[in-house]
Motif scaffolding. Structure first.
Motif, PDB file in Angstrom:
ATOM      1  N   ARG A  65       0.826  -1.205   0.000  1.00  0.00           N
ATOM      2  CA  ARG A  65       0.000   0.000   0.000  1.00  0.00           C
ATOM      3  C   ARG A  65       0.856   1.250   0.000  1.00  0.00           C
ATOM      4  NH1 ARG A  65      -4.744   0.082   4.286  1.00  0.00           N
ATOM      5  NH2 ARG A  65      -5.263   1.870   2.949  1.00  0.00           N
ATOM      6  N   ALA A  66       1.970   1.229   0.718  1.00  0.00           N
ATOM      7  CA  ALA A  66       2.854   2.395   0.743  1.00  0.00           C
ATOM      8  C   ALA A  66       3.423   2.676  -0.641  1.00  0.00           C
ATOM      9  CB  ALA A  66       3.986   2.166   1.752  1.00  0.00           C
ATOM     10  N   ALA A  71       3.168   6.056  -5.565  1.00  0.00           N
ATOM     11  CA  ALA A  71       2.967   6.163  -7.013  1.00  0.00           C
ATOM     12  C   ALA A  71       1.794   7.080  -7.331  1.00  0.00           C
ATOM     13  CB  ALA A  71       2.728   4.778  -7.608  1.00  0.00           C
ATOM     14  N   VAL A  72       0.715   6.963  -6.575  1.00  0.00           N
ATOM     15  CA  VAL A  72      -0.450   7.830  -6.786  1.00  0.00           C
ATOM     16  C   VAL A  72      -0.059   9.290  -6.602  1.00  0.00           C
ATOM     17  CG1 VAL A  72      -2.700   8.497  -5.859  1.00  0.00           C
ATOM     18  CG2 VAL A  72      -2.154   6.079  -6.165  1.00  0.00           C
ATOM     19  N   ALA A  73       0.667   9.580  -5.534  1.00  0.00           N
ATOM     20  CA  ALA A  73       1.079  10.962  -5.273  1.00  0.00           C
ATOM     21  C   ALA A  73       1.955  11.492  -6.400  1.00  0.00           C
ATOM     22  CB  ALA A  73       1.825  11.038  -3.940  1.00  0.00           C
ATOM     23  N   LEU A  91      -2.201   3.371 -15.750  1.00  0.00           N
ATOM     24  CA  LEU A  91      -0.996   2.808 -16.371  1.00  0.00           C
ATOM     25  C   LEU A  91       0.106   2.592 -15.336  1.00  0.00           C
ATOM     26  CD1 LEU A  91      -0.905   4.966 -19.621  1.00  0.00           C
ATOM     27  CD2 LEU A  91      -1.656   2.599 -19.405  1.00  0.00           C
ATOM     28  N   ALA A  92       0.229   3.528 -14.390  1.00  0.00           N
ATOM     29  CA  ALA A  92       1.229   3.367 -13.326  1.00  0.00           C
ATOM     30  C   ALA A  92       0.910   2.157 -12.464  1.00  0.00           C
ATOM     31  CB  ALA A  92       1.281   4.636 -12.470  1.00  0.00           C
ATOM     32  N   LEU A  93      -0.372   1.943 -12.181  1.00  0.00           N
ATOM     33  CA  LEU A  93      -0.767   0.774 -11.390  1.00  0.00           C
ATOM     34  C   LEU A  93      -0.463  -0.519 -12.139  1.00  0.00           C
ATOM     35  CD1 LEU A  93      -4.177   2.136 -10.078  1.00  0.00           C
ATOM     36  CD2 LEU A  93      -2.127   1.710  -8.696  1.00  0.00           C
ATOM     37  N   ALA A  94      -0.714  -0.536 -13.444  1.00  0.00           N
ATOM     38  CA  ALA A  94      -0.409  -1.729 -14.238  1.00  0.00           C
ATOM     39  C   ALA A  94       1.084  -2.027 -14.212  1.00  0.00           C
ATOM     40  CB  ALA A  94      -0.892  -1.541 -15.674  1.00  0.00           C
ATOM     41  N   VAL A 127      -9.310   8.255  -5.701  1.00  0.00           N
ATOM     42  CA  VAL A 127      -8.568   9.286  -6.438  1.00  0.00           C
ATOM     43  C   VAL A 127      -9.025   9.316  -7.896  1.00  0.00           C
ATOM     44  CG1 VAL A 127      -6.275  10.065  -7.172  1.00  0.00           C
ATOM     45  CG2 VAL A 127      -6.584   9.030  -4.914  1.00  0.00           C
ATOM     46  N   LEU A 128      -9.209   8.134  -8.495  1.00  0.00           N
ATOM     47  CA  LEU A 128      -9.689   8.078  -9.874  1.00  0.00           C
ATOM     48  C   LEU A 128     -11.077   8.712  -9.992  1.00  0.00           C
ATOM     49  CD1 LEU A 128      -8.677   4.543 -11.214  1.00  0.00           C
ATOM     50  CD2 LEU A 128      -7.902   6.766 -12.057  1.00  0.00           C
ATOM     51  N   ARG A 129     -11.953   8.414  -9.054  1.00  0.00           N
ATOM     52  CA  ARG A 129     -13.292   9.005  -9.102  1.00  0.00           C
ATOM     53  C   ARG A 129     -13.213  10.532  -9.061  1.00  0.00           C
ATOM     54  NH1 ARG A 129     -14.898   4.977  -5.088  1.00  0.00           N
ATOM     55  NH2 ARG A 129     -15.955   3.243  -6.120  1.00  0.00           N
ATOM     56  N   ASP A 130     -12.389  11.042  -8.157  1.00  0.00           N
ATOM     57  CA  ASP A 130     -12.244  12.498  -8.049  1.00  0.00           C
ATOM     58  C   ASP A 130     -11.689  13.089  -9.345  1.00  0.00           C
ATOM     59  OD1 ASP A 130     -13.197  12.417  -5.468  1.00  0.00           O
ATOM     60  OD2 ASP A 130     -11.217  12.532  -4.528  1.00  0.00           O
ATOM     61  N   LEU A 131     -10.728  12.421  -9.941  1.00  0.00           N
ATOM     62  CA  LEU A 131     -10.133  12.917 -11.172  1.00  0.00           C
ATOM     63  C   LEU A 131     -11.151  12.945 -12.307  1.00  0.00           C
ATOM     64  CD1 LEU A 131      -6.660  11.140 -11.002  1.00  0.00           C
ATOM     65  CD2 LEU A 131      -7.043  13.620 -10.976  1.00  0.00           C
TER      66      LEU A 131
END
Length: 209
Positions: A65-66, A71-73, A91-94, A127-131
């Motif tokens: 999770r860290a 990566a999200v940040a 793409l970063a998550l993949a 975060v995706l929903r907000d974006l």
């Protein structure tokens, strides 16, 4: 100080070995004996740091999770349209699923250890929903597009990338024929974006190469 550094190094080795084993065999299929053998560390040292398999699984999950939160940040910090940021995040998550065993193990453990473990998507789906809602506010989506449905689609695409990684075997990705999970996800987004975007699509494709 040296003893403390050794303890940190031992803990790190154990978490990495546990991540590898949980990723391969899941929670129920993994034993502490397998982990201590893979780490090359005595069972006594293992149980000193992690007295139970559940404690070790939680450490793996927190480590994964860290990595995801970092990566999200990093993705969100880059200035670009919100929709492009959302695409870049998937793409970063993949890529993390392809390259990072702690992330893969955390994703698997989150599914196999409920209700104690929060969903793996908890660190990135909001975060995706907000974006995507922000993209709607920016008039970056076609009229009638549903940001929540787009977030659900993105979650399914990330889940599909994980399935592809597991089907191919993360260590065999370089020998696989055809596009890898990250590349395939980029190809899918090229198709999806043409149905969503009302502006110049080139502004959104910089992350798809």
């Amino acid at each position: 100080m040296a003893q403390q550094q050794r303890a940190v190094r031992t803990r790190s080795l154990l978490v990495h070995a546990a991540s590898t084993q949980f990723d391969r065999s899941g929670y129920e299929g993994t034993t502490l004996t397998q982990i201590n053998r893979l780490a090359g560390i005595s069972m006594g040292a293992l149980t000193f740091h992690f007295p139970t398999k559940q404690a070790l699984a939680e450490a793996v999950r927190q480590q994964g999770r860290a990595v995801v939160r970092e990566a999200v940040a990093g993705v969100v910090s880059r200035p670009r349209p919100a929709l492009a940021t959302g695409v870049a995040l998937t793409l970063a998550l993949a890529r993390l699923l392809e390259d990072n065993v702690e992330v893969r193990a955390a994703a698997r453990l989150a599914r196999e250890c409920p209700p104690y473990a929060a969903p793996w998507s908890a660190d990135w789906l909001p975060v995706l929903r907000d974006l995507f809602h922000q993209a709607q506010d920016e008039c970056g989506l076609r009229h009638g597009s549903d940001p929540d449905a787009l977030a659900a689609l993105a979650a399914h695409l990330v889940a599909g990338a994980e399935i592809q990684v597991r089907a191919c075997g993360a260590n065999d990705m370089s020998d696989a024929t055809g596009p890898g999970p990250g590349e395939q996800l980029a190809q899918i987004w090229r198709v999806v974006l043409r149905g969503l975007i009302v502006k110049n699509i080139s502004e959104y494709e910089q992350d798809l190469v």
